[in-house]
Design a protein around this motif. Structure first.
Motif, mmCIF file in Angstrom:
data_model
loop_
_atom_site.group_PDB
_atom_site.id
_atom_site.type_symbol
_atom_site.label_atom_id
_atom_site.label_comp_id
_atom_site.label_asym_id
_atom_site.label_seq_id
_atom_site.Cartn_x
_atom_site.Cartn_y
_atom_site.Cartn_z
ATOM 1 N N GLY A 256 0.821 -1.222 0.000
ATOM 2 C CA GLY A 256 0.000 0.000 0.000
ATOM 3 C C GLY A 256 0.844 1.256 0.000
ATOM 4 N N TYR A 257 1.844 1.292 0.905
ATOM 5 C CA TYR A 257 2.710 2.477 0.970
ATOM 6 C C TYR A 257 3.522 2.637 -0.319
ATOM 7 C CZ TYR A 257 1.663 2.917 5.954
ATOM 8 O OH TYR A 257 1.028 3.096 7.153
ATOM 9 N N THR A 258 3.961 1.533 -0.871
ATOM 10 C CA THR A 258 4.753 1.591 -2.098
ATOM 11 C C THR A 258 3.922 2.133 -3.262
ATOM 12 O OG1 THR A 258 6.031 -0.323 -1.344
ATOM 13 C CG2 THR A 258 6.213 0.272 -3.674
ATOM 14 N N GLU A 259 2.673 1.682 -3.345
ATOM 15 C CA GLU A 259 1.805 2.166 -4.423
ATOM 16 C C GLU A 259 1.515 3.653 -4.279
ATOM 17 O OE1 GLU A 259 -1.597 -0.354 -4.275
ATOM 18 O OE2 GLU A 259 -0.694 -1.940 -5.518
ATOM 19 N N LEU A 260 1.365 4.109 -3.020
ATOM 20 C CA LEU A 260 1.149 5.551 -2.809
ATOM 21 C C LEU A 260 2.341 6.355 -3.326
ATOM 22 C CD1 LEU A 260 -0.451 5.722 0.775
ATOM 23 C CD2 LEU A 260 -1.525 6.397 -1.384
ATOM 24 N N ILE A 261 3.539 5.885 -2.978
ATOM 25 C CA ILE A 261 4.742 6.603 -3.418
ATOM 26 C C ILE A 261 4.910 6.505 -4.931
ATOM 27 C CG2 ILE A 261 7.264 6.701 -3.231
ATOM 28 C CD1 ILE A 261 6.926 5.613 -0.341
ATOM 29 N N ARG A 262 4.669 5.285 -5.464
ATOM 30 C CA ARG A 262 4.860 5.067 -6.898
ATOM 31 C C ARG A 262 3.877 5.883 -7.736
ATOM 32 N NH1 ARG A 262 5.909 5.052 -11.262
ATOM 33 N NH2 ARG A 262 6.608 3.443 -12.700
ATOM 34 N N SER A 263 2.658 6.097 -7.229
ATOM 35 C CA SER A 263 1.638 6.842 -7.998
ATOM 36 C C SER A 263 1.796 8.356 -7.856
ATOM 37 C CB SER A 263 0.233 6.446 -7.528
ATOM 38 O OG SER A 263 0.051 6.791 -6.160
ATOM 39 N N HIS A 264 2.797 8.765 -7.040
ATOM 40 C CA HIS A 264 3.058 10.202 -6.802
ATOM 41 C C HIS A 264 1.845 10.906 -6.206
ATOM 42 C CE1 HIS A 264 6.773 9.693 -9.014
ATOM 43 N NE2 HIS A 264 6.083 9.191 -10.054
ATOM 44 N N THR A 265 1.000 10.127 -5.548
ATOM 45 C CA THR A 265 -0.153 10.753 -4.877
ATOM 46 C C THR A 265 0.334 11.661 -3.756
ATOM 47 O OG1 THR A 265 -1.482 8.802 -5.388
ATOM 48 C CG2 THR A 265 -2.302 10.257 -3.648
ATOM 49 N N ILE A 266 1.385 11.240 -3.077
ATOM 50 C CA ILE A 266 1.963 12.025 -1.988
ATOM 51 C C ILE A 266 3.168 12.779 -2.550
ATOM 52 C CG2 ILE A 266 3.015 11.925 0.298
ATOM 53 C CD1 ILE A 266 1.554 9.297 0.761
ATOM 54 N N GLN A 267 3.137 14.091 -2.390
ATOM 55 C CA GLN A 267 4.229 14.932 -2.894
ATOM 56 C C GLN A 267 5.110 15.456 -1.779
ATOM 57 O OE1 GLN A 267 4.865 15.365 -6.114
ATOM 58 N NE2 GLN A 267 3.079 14.136 -6.735
ATOM 59 N N ASP A 268 4.519 15.526 -0.580
ATOM 60 C CA ASP A 268 5.258 16.087 0.550
ATOM 61 C C ASP A 268 6.365 15.120 0.953
ATOM 62 O OD1 ASP A 268 5.824 17.912 2.652
ATOM 63 O OD2 ASP A 268 4.832 16.510 4.042
ATOM 64 N N SER A 269 7.599 15.641 1.047
ATOM 65 C CA SER A 269 8.747 14.781 1.364
ATOM 66 C C SER A 269 8.638 14.189 2.765
ATOM 67 C CB SER A 269 10.044 15.581 1.239
ATOM 68 O OG SER A 269 10.025 16.699 2.120
ATOM 69 N N ALA A 270 8.040 14.915 3.686
ATOM 70 C CA ALA A 270 7.893 14.403 5.059
ATOM 71 C C ALA A 270 6.953 13.209 5.078
ATOM 72 C CB ALA A 270 7.379 15.496 5.978
ATOM 73 N N GLN A 271 5.855 13.306 4.315
ATOM 74 C CA GLN A 271 4.915 12.190 4.229
ATOM 75 C C GLN A 271 5.545 10.976 3.536
ATOM 76 O OE1 GLN A 271 1.498 13.922 2.262
ATOM 77 N NE2 GLN A 271 0.474 14.338 4.230
ATOM 78 N N ILE A 272 6.357 11.260 2.523
ATOM 79 C CA ILE A 272 7.057 10.147 1.828
ATOM 80 C C ILE A 272 7.992 9.437 2.802
ATOM 81 C CG2 ILE A 272 8.764 9.614 0.042
ATOM 82 C CD1 ILE A 272 7.506 11.853 -1.643
ATOM 83 N N ASP A 273 8.714 10.257 3.615
ATOM 84 C CA ASP A 273 9.610 9.657 4.614
ATOM 85 C C ASP A 273 8.828 8.816 5.615
ATOM 86 O OD1 ASP A 273 11.799 10.756 3.423
ATOM 87 O OD2 ASP A 273 11.890 12.500 4.771
#
Length: 464
Positions: A256-273
């Motif tokens: 789930g987390y990988t798909e969120l990052i891969r789809s660029h849904t999350i742009q904020d670097s803090a949220q990505i971390d």
């Protein structure tokens, strides 16, 4: 078996009967010879007192002849002076066995074939020293054929009657002997040995008790074995189900987390971390789970390569408690450690695993502001370690399963408490690896105490 028993009885009867008849025949044969010999010896005494002329004039010789008794008077030189069967006998009789015995011993007797009469005779001879003559009497003696002719008819009749009686009795006895075996066979065939224990009647033959007792014991062991297999089957099914679930959960999170990052849904670097931290955390959890499963597997099969070392257990315990300090403070727990410093010789990972898992469980399943008592001491050659908490406790019916893999007591609460459910199972296998003991006492809403004893104490610490 029935036919074998009947045949054995009949064969034994025939052999016994024939042997008995043989003994009877020998006894009668000897008795007959003895009786005839004694009769002839008595008759010889009568004939000794008579002259040859008396035998002729009184026709006594003919009288004996009519009774089938042969009288012969023989001189010392073997010449025949008189014979009531033959008027004149030229042949010398000095070499006759009975004559030789009579001359040597005074009397003589034998059974032999007569060349003169062409028949077997029983001979009795008596030597008269005064007139140098031998008086010999003989009577026909057919031996075996004579005795058999007398005994054959009774023998055949008795053997026929006895054979029928023995045949009937042997069939009855065979039925009585075989019947218990039939009953045992029917009991075995009619019993579902996977669910029931074999139960047999009491038989009249004590020898069968060993068979029935052995079959009953084997049936009980078989039932226990099948129950254990069924239980192990359920445990394996539950293990694979839980293992699949425990592995699926972190994989789902990672995906789930990988798909969120891969789809660029999350742009904020803090949220990505944050997502990446969760991925690392779940991967660590999955790695720990796999390592725990491998540890149990190696302990069960004794394939684990164990490195032994001298361990100062109080220092190791203090470091474990320090590691768990964040969880202790989060629950506001009071932890009391009563530890004695001593050295053991064991695997550092094993002892650390026991300390960590037992204290960790006491923290997870405790109550807010609860208490944990940890005791570490030595007792002769044993290391004694106990952890007691004031937590939720374990129901009586669940205590027998507490050391099973993936088994967790409070299912609802376990969903919010991190862990693999393998900690206590690892502890149990480590304890068994060192041939130690583990004991559990618990009461719901009161708390739980787990005690471990391991024979790993070192009395003298080597300098190196």
């Amino acid at each position: 078996m029935h036919k074998k028993i009947v045949h054995s009885f009949l064969t034994t009867f025939l052999i016994t009967f024939i042997l008995g008849f043989g003994l009877l025949y020998v006894s009668l044969y000897k008795a007959s010879i003895s009786q005839d010999r004694q009769y002839l010896m008595n008759t010889v005494k009568l004939v000794k007192n008579l002259e040859i002329d008396d035998l002729n004039t009184t026709r006594l010789g003919d009288t004996f002849k009519s009774e089938d008794i042969r009288i012969t008077i023989i001189k010392r030189n073997g010449k025949v002076l008189y014979d009531n069967y033959k008027n004149r006998i030229r042949e010398k009789h000095l070499q006759r066995e009975e004559v030789k015995q009579a001359i040597a011993q005074g009397t003589g007797t034998c059974i032999r074939h007569s060349d003169t009469m062409q028949r077997s005779y029983l001979y009795v001879a008596d030597y008269e020293e005064d007139n140098q003559t031998i008086v010999r009497l003989a009577m026909p003696f057919d031996g075996l054929s004579q005795s058999i002719s007398i005994l054959l008819a009774p023998f055949l009749f008795s053997i026929a009657v006895s054979f029928m009686v023995v045949f009937v009795l042997s069939k009855k006895m065979a039925n009585e002997i075989v019947e218990p075996f039939k009953d045992i066979t029917n009991t075995i065939n009619s019993t579902d040995i996977s669910k029931e224990v074999l139960s047999f009647h009491k038989y009249n033959y004590p020898e069968l008790y060993g068979i029935t007792d052995a079959l009953t014991k084997m049936s009980e062991e078989n039932k226990k074995y099948l129950e254990r297999l069924e239980k192990e089957k359920k445990v394996r099914q539950e293990f694979f189900s839980n293992a699949s679930h425990e592995l699926k959960t972190p994989l789902t999170s990672i995906r789930g987390y990988t798909e969120l990052i891969r789809s660029h849904t999350i742009q904020d670097s803090a949220q990505i971390d944050t997502c990446l931290d969760c991925v690392l955390k779940e991967s660590d959890h999955m790695t720990q789970l796999i390592n725990d499963i491998l540890t149990i597997s190696k302990l069960e099969t004794e394939e684990m390569q164990v490195t032994y070392s001298h361990i100062q257990v109080k220092k190791l315990l203090d470091s474990v408690v320090e590691t768990l300090k964040p969880q202790i403070e989060a629950m506001h727990l009071n932890v009391y450690v009563n530890a004695t410093e001593f050295t053991v010789f064991a695997s550092l990972d094993h002892i650390k695993g026991i300390f960590y898992n037992l204290i960790s469980n006491a923290i997870k399943y405790n109550k807010q502001n609860g208490r944990i008592d940890v005791v570490l001491k030595k007792n002769q050659k044993n290391m004694y370690f106990s952890v007691e908490d004031t937590g939720v406790g374990i129901a009586q019916e669940e205590q027998s399963r507490i050391f099973q893999r993936f088994y967790r007591v409070d299912k609802q609460r376990s969903k919010t408490i991190p862990g693999t459910g393998l900690g206590l199972s690892i502890v149990k296998h480590v304890v068994y690896y060192y041939q130690g003991k583990i004991h559990l006492t618990s009461k719901e809403d009161v708390g739980t105490k787990i005690t471990v004893e391991l024979p790993i104490i070192v009395k003298e610490i080597p300098e190196n």
